[in-house]
Design an enzyme around this catalytic site. Structure first.
Site, PDB file in Angstrom:
ATOM      1  CB  ALA A  96      -0.927  -0.009   1.218  1.00 32.39           C
ATOM      2  CD  GLU A  97       5.232   3.747   3.607  1.00 30.65           C
ATOM      3  OE1 GLU A  97       5.740   4.841   3.913  1.00 30.65           O
ATOM      4  OE2 GLU A  97       5.365   2.719   4.286  1.00 30.65           O
ATOM      5  CB  SER A  98       5.075   0.296  -2.739  1.00 27.61           C
ATOM      6  OG  SER A  98       5.986  -0.244  -1.813  1.00 27.61           O
ATOM      7  CB  SER A 102       5.572   6.074  -1.965  1.00 26.23           C
ATOM      8  OG  SER A 102       5.364   6.028  -0.568  1.00 26.23           O
TER       9      SER A 102
END
Length: 161
Positions: free
Chosen positions: A80-82, A85
C-alpha cells in the site's frame, strides 16, 4: 462495508483509474535500476497503473507470509505504501517539477482478512492533493475481489534540491 470484486485483469483495473494509465515500458525501464535490491523487488511488487491521483500494484502472497502461512500485515502495508508513494512522486513532479520527491509521513492500516495464496492487488485513490501534502486511500483485494485491507497513506511533497 461490503466486499467489492475487482475486474480480473490489470487492463480492466486501469479503467477504474482513468487518471492512472498503465505503466509504460519506458517507465518500467526507468524504474528497474532504482528498484534493484529494494523491498519492492524482494516482495515481488509490480506497478500496474500510475498517476498523481493513484494507481494499482500487485504482489504475490508466496514469499510474503507470516509463520502461520497468512499474508503478512507488514507486506500488505509495504504494498500500500509503495503504490501511494509512487503516486505521490508523480504528484510532486506535477507540482514542483522534475526531480521532486515524496516521503511518507503517516501510514494506518486496517486488516479485514488475510490470504494464503495467489496475488493481491492494491488500488490507490487520492483523498487530498495539495502542494505540500498528498494523502491516499489504498484498498487491497485478493484475486476473487475480496477486500483484505484498507490503508491510508500521507506523504510530504518535496521540491527538487
Amino acid at each position: 462495508m461490503t466486499d467489492t470484486p475487482l475486474p480480473p485483469d490489470p487492463a480492466s483495473r486501469s479503467a477504474q483509474h482513468p487518471a492512472a494509465p498503465p505503466i509504460s515500458d519506458e517507465l518500467r525501464e526507468h524504474f528497474a535500476p532504482l528498484l534493484r535490491g529494494t523491498l519492492l523487488e524482494r516482495c515481488g511488487i509490480e506497478l500496474l497503473t500510475l498517476g498523481p491521483h493513484g494507481g494499482t500494484a500487485s504482489m504475490p502472497v508466496a514469499g510474503n507470509t507470516q509463520p502461520a502461512g497468512l499474508l503478512h500485515g507488514g507486506a500488505t502495508i509495504a504494498l500500500a505504501e509503495s503504490i501511494a508513494s509512487f503516486a505521490a512522486i508523480v504528484r510532486a513532479r506535477e507540482v514542483h517539477g522534475e526531480g521532486a520527491q515524496a516521503v511518507g509521513t503517516s501510514v494506518s492500516a486496517l486488516h479485514h482478512r488475510s490470504a494464503r495464496s495467489g496475488t493481491v492487488v492494491a488500488t490507490c485513490s487520492a483523498r487530498h492533493l495539495g502542494r505540500q501534502v498528498a494523502s491516499y486511500l489504498v484498498d487491497i483485494h485478493d484475486e476473487a475481489g475480496t477486500l483484505m485491507s484498507t490503508v491510508t497513506v500521507s506523504t510530504q511533497l518535496l521540491p527538487p534540491r
